[in-house]
Design a protein around this motif. Structure first.
Motif, PDB file in Angstrom:
ATOM      1  N   LEU A  73      -4.170  -0.411   4.800  1.00  0.00           N
ATOM      2  CA  LEU A  73      -3.358   0.607   4.755  1.00  0.00           C
ATOM      3  C   LEU A  73      -2.926   1.466   6.309  1.00  0.00           C
ATOM      4  O   LEU A  73      -3.533   1.399   7.155  1.00  0.00           O
ATOM      5  N   ARG A  74      -1.922   2.481   5.584  1.00  0.00           N
ATOM      6  CA  ARG A  74      -0.831   3.267   6.995  1.00  0.00           C
ATOM      7  C   ARG A  74      -0.680   4.374   7.072  1.00  0.00           C
ATOM      8  O   ARG A  74      -0.165   4.644   7.838  1.00  0.00           O
ATOM      9  N   GLY A  75      -0.964   4.540   5.922  1.00  0.00           N
ATOM     10  CA  GLY A  75      -1.164   6.297   5.921  1.00  0.00           C
ATOM     11  C   GLY A  75      -1.761   6.393   4.341  1.00  0.00           C
ATOM     12  O   GLY A  75      -1.460   5.963   3.640  1.00  0.00           O
ATOM     13  N   ILE A  76      -2.259   7.621   4.792  1.00  0.00           N
ATOM     14  CA  ILE A  76      -3.584   8.877   3.737  1.00  0.00           C
ATOM     15  C   ILE A  76      -2.579  10.161   4.195  1.00  0.00           C
ATOM     16  O   ILE A  76      -3.607  11.014   4.548  1.00  0.00           O
ATOM     17  N   ASP A  77      -2.846  10.858   2.233  1.00  0.00           N
ATOM     18  CA  ASP A  77      -2.181  12.061   1.964  1.00  0.00           C
ATOM     19  C   ASP A  77      -2.810  12.346   0.924  1.00  0.00           C
ATOM     20  O   ASP A  77      -2.721  13.051   0.243  1.00  0.00           O
ATOM     21  N   PHE A  78      -4.148  12.305   0.693  1.00  0.00           N
ATOM     22  CA  PHE A  78      -4.717  12.157  -0.523  1.00  0.00           C
ATOM     23  C   PHE A  78      -6.495  14.014  -0.256  1.00  0.00           C
ATOM     24  O   PHE A  78      -7.267  14.017  -1.456  1.00  0.00           O
ATOM     25  N   PRO A 100      -6.953  10.029   9.712  1.00  0.00           N
ATOM     26  CA  PRO A 100      -5.804  10.129   9.338  1.00  0.00           C
ATOM     27  C   PRO A 100      -4.665  10.335  10.268  1.00  0.00           C
ATOM     28  O   PRO A 100      -3.049  10.036   9.999  1.00  0.00           O
ATOM     29  N   GLU A 101      -5.108  10.819  11.719  1.00  0.00           N
ATOM     30  CA  GLU A 101      -4.029  11.326  11.775  1.00  0.00           C
ATOM     31  C   GLU A 101      -3.629  10.119  13.211  1.00  0.00           C
ATOM     32  O   GLU A 101      -2.522  10.643  13.647  1.00  0.00           O
ATOM     33  N   LEU A 102      -4.253   9.398  13.032  1.00  0.00           N
ATOM     34  CA  LEU A 102      -4.226   7.882  14.181  1.00  0.00           C
ATOM     35  C   LEU A 102      -3.496   7.254  12.934  1.00  0.00           C
ATOM     36  O   LEU A 102      -2.459   5.922  14.033  1.00  0.00           O
ATOM     37  N   LEU A 103      -2.602   7.120  12.135  1.00  0.00           N
ATOM     38  CA  LEU A 103      -2.071   6.565  11.305  1.00  0.00           C
ATOM     39  C   LEU A 103      -0.623   7.160  11.095  1.00  0.00           C
ATOM     40  O   LEU A 103      -0.221   8.541  10.984  1.00  0.00           O
ATOM     41  N   PRO A 104       0.089   6.654  11.239  1.00  0.00           N
ATOM     42  CA  PRO A 104       0.667   4.881  11.284  1.00  0.00           C
ATOM     43  C   PRO A 104       0.830   4.178  12.285  1.00  0.00           C
ATOM     44  O   PRO A 104       0.904   2.715  11.917  1.00  0.00           O
ATOM     45  N   LYS A 105       0.521   4.111  12.990  1.00  0.00           N
ATOM     46  CA  LYS A 105      -0.312   3.939  14.552  1.00  0.00           C
ATOM     47  C   LYS A 105      -1.092   2.657  14.274  1.00  0.00           C
ATOM     48  O   LYS A 105      -1.254   1.837  14.779  1.00  0.00           O
ATOM     49  N   ALA A 106      -2.195   3.381  13.952  1.00  0.00           N
ATOM     50  CA  ALA A 106      -2.654   2.502  13.832  1.00  0.00           C
ATOM     51  C   ALA A 106      -3.297   2.103  12.208  1.00  0.00           C
ATOM     52  O   ALA A 106      -3.152   2.616  11.601  1.00  0.00           O
ATOM     53  N   TYR A 149      -7.173  14.364 -12.398  1.00  0.00           N
ATOM     54  CA  TYR A 149      -7.471  14.112 -10.914  1.00  0.00           C
ATOM     55  C   TYR A 149      -6.490  13.962 -10.098  1.00  0.00           C
ATOM     56  O   TYR A 149      -5.872  12.884  -9.815  1.00  0.00           O
ATOM     57  N   TYR A 150      -6.933  14.479  -8.537  1.00  0.00           N
ATOM     58  CA  TYR A 150      -6.239  13.521  -7.081  1.00  0.00           C
ATOM     59  C   TYR A 150      -4.659  13.851  -7.423  1.00  0.00           C
ATOM     60  O   TYR A 150      -3.957  14.016  -8.292  1.00  0.00           O
ATOM     61  N   GLU A 151      -4.465  14.206  -6.523  1.00  0.00           N
ATOM     62  CA  GLU A 151      -3.082  14.649  -6.058  1.00  0.00           C
ATOM     63  C   GLU A 151      -2.615  14.206  -4.092  1.00  0.00           C
ATOM     64  O   GLU A 151      -2.851  14.639  -3.593  1.00  0.00           O
ATOM     65  N   GLY A 152      -1.676  13.341  -4.576  1.00  0.00           N
ATOM     66  CA  GLY A 152      -1.113  13.509  -3.037  1.00  0.00           C
ATOM     67  C   GLY A 152       0.062  12.145  -3.029  1.00  0.00           C
ATOM     68  O   GLY A 152       0.263  11.448  -2.975  1.00  0.00           O
ATOM     69  N   SER A 153       0.083  11.093  -1.605  1.00  0.00           N
ATOM     70  CA  SER A 153       0.567  10.002  -1.366  1.00  0.00           C
ATOM     71  C   SER A 153      -0.257   8.824  -0.579  1.00  0.00           C
ATOM     72  O   SER A 153      -0.886   9.628   0.397  1.00  0.00           O
ATOM     73  N   ALA A 154       0.248   7.617  -0.160  1.00  0.00           N
ATOM     74  CA  ALA A 154      -0.912   6.587   0.655  1.00  0.00           C
ATOM     75  C   ALA A 154       0.430   5.429   0.719  1.00  0.00           C
ATOM     76  O   ALA A 154       1.565   5.589   0.446  1.00  0.00           O
ATOM     77  N   HIS A 155       0.177   5.392   2.129  1.00  0.00           N
ATOM     78  CA  HIS A 155       0.887   3.663   2.782  1.00  0.00           C
ATOM     79  C   HIS A 155       0.069   2.532   2.745  1.00  0.00           C
ATOM     80  O   HIS A 155      -1.042   2.671   3.193  1.00  0.00           O
TER      81      HIS A 155
END
Length: 468
Positions: free
Chosen positions: A178-183, A349-355, A449-455
């Motif tokens: 996982l490189r990004g999460i905004d759910f 989550p604030e460390l993504l996507p570098k982490a 249910y659920y809404e957002g995006s992820a990488h």
């Protein structure tokens, strides 16, 4: 399938037993590898890999109207979107509710030899012949130019999943990065950020309609159903008990999970006594005192069901963490003051996507292992692993058996699912002679249910080296 070994997978569907023949040998794409970074038993051979280096074409695929019913390509069983169970417990009211909307879908194979499948679904609430939103799976780029897959779900009345095209082998390790999460979850100590609340845009009437665990709700219209915006989430990696998972109304999946790694980001009052584990100190703190970015690592119990809350549609869970092991239906922690979910750790989550975070599930001859790696809150970069035997201290993992020979029927039981208009009965919830393939999901399996995006930038499947 000429020239390739095959095994039989016996799938329980709507009370029947269906035998499907699937390839036993996945084409190796690499040599021997330690997929678990030195953790876990033995060495693994990589047999399938998707790094998303080539552009995805999922979003170009036309939408298809789901015809519903047993002939639908997305039909599963009595707990389907229009399933017999909901009709029985709700009577004609559920049918009238369901008739107010359509569901449009895409099913697209991708990756080397099509080993992965994207399942996309969206609701058409005004029945104008078009989905109301445009969820999808597309190519995106990290700041350093690296290609990744972007799971995009701009509206809660839709779902996006990645799953294997074929059932998983008898023994395997599957992992995703996982490189990004905004759910949802908090950012900077707040649920309101980016013009959203808990990851949801702020339009009114975002409700569970028409699917609830109790069936259709008498006297309530669409906007009178319970609001969902205090509950957001994402399935990092979860194993289901049937071959073709796709987004459905949220109650159904709760009856089909074997082992679960997900995020459930909710400040609903129901979870005010839930806990989160600090892996560094091995102490539990209130989830409400954290950032609401926890990861749940759950083993679905085959011997206990949530009768009061979920009408026997959802299993209870057994949870193993660095802070100890608990059953979710019982109080736990110091003074037994916690109750409900116990998250294994919190993401940052604030460390993504570098982490990056890596999630993995292993199935060996004895049971399942859940693994998560990354820079977790409190403890920093670490790997957390927990193992549960198929049957441990008399406690079974739900539908663990891929073949009839792995199970003797001892946990079969009759389940009653009661609603305002009647009762649907599952006469045999886990009979002798049944079997259930393993299939993983990444994304959001809920249509309400659920809404957002992820990488996601990497998905890998391994088998034990001596299984080749």
């Amino acid at each position: 399938m000429t020239g390739r070994r095959c095994w039989k997978v016996i799938v329980a569907v709507a009370g029947a037993v269906v035998v499907a023949v699937v390839p036993a040998a996945w084409p190796a794409v690499g040599g021997a590898a330690s997929g678990s970074g030195g953790h876990g038993p033995g060495r693994w051979t990589l047999v399938a890999h998707e790094g998303f280096d080539r552009p995805l074409k999922v979003d170009r695929t036309p939408w298809r109207l789901d015809p519903q019913g047993p002939r639908s390509p997305w039909h599963v069983d009595a707990f389907d979107d229009d399933g017999e169970a909901w009709r029985k417990i709700s009577g004609s009211l559920f049918e009238r509710r369901l008739a107010t909307l359509n569901v449009f879908r895409k099913r697209v194979a991708f990756g080397r030899q099509g080993w992965l499948t994207a399942e996309i679904a969206a609701v058409d609430k005004d029945r104008d012949g078009r989905p109301d939103s445009r969820p999808g799976l597309s190519t995106a780029f990290l700041p350093d130019g690296q290609r990744v897959a972007r799971i995009s779900e701009p509206s809660w009345d839709a779902g996006v999943l990645i799953r294997p095209t074929r059932p998983l082998p008898p023994r395997y390790r599957v992992e995703m990065t996982l490189r990004g999460i905004d759910f949802g979850g908090q950012r900077g100590g707040r649920f309101d950020y980016g013009g959203k609340h808990n990851g949801y845009t702020k339009e009114p009437c975002k409700t569970r309609y028409p699917w609830t665990f109790q069936g259709a709700l008498p006297g309530r219209s669409r906007c009178d159903y319970p609001d969902v915006t205090r509950e957001n989430g994402f399935y990092y990696l979860t194993i289901l008990d049937y071959a073709t998972p796709a987004p459905h109304g949220n109650p159904g999946i709760h009856y089909r999970r074997k082992v679960i790694m997900d995020g459930y980001y909710s400040d609903d009052d129901r979870w005010k006594n839930a806990g989160t584990c600090d892996p560094r100190t091995r102490r539990i703190y209130r989830t409400f005192d954290g950032t609401f970015n926890g990861v749940n690592a759950l083993f679905a119990r085959g011997d206990r069901f949530r009768e009061a809350a979920n009408n026997n549609v959802s299993n209870e869970y057994y949870i193993k963490t660095a802070c100890g092991n608990v059953s979710m239906d019982e109080p736990y922690g110091p003074g037994r003051r916690f109750h409900g979910h116990l998250a294994s750790a919190e993401l940052r989550p604030e460390l993504l996507p570098k982490a990056a975070y890596r999630f993995a599930v292993e199935r060996d001859r004895t049971g399942y292992t859940l693994e998560m790696s990354g820079p977790f809150r409190h403890i920093g970069q670490t790997t957390l692993r927990v193992h549960h035997r198929f049957v441990e201290d008399g406690r079974p993992i739900w539908h663990y058996n891929q073949t009839p020979g792995e199970y003797d029927g001892r946990f079969d039981r009759r389940l009653a699912h009661r609603g305002p208009a009647g009762t649907y009965t599952t006469e045999h919830s886990w009979p002798r002679g049944s079997a259930y393939p393993d299939s993983f999901i990444i994304g959001d399996p809920h249509l309400n249910y659920y809404e957002g995006s992820a990488h996601v930038d990497d998905i890998r499947l391994y088998v034990p080296q001596n299984d080749r």
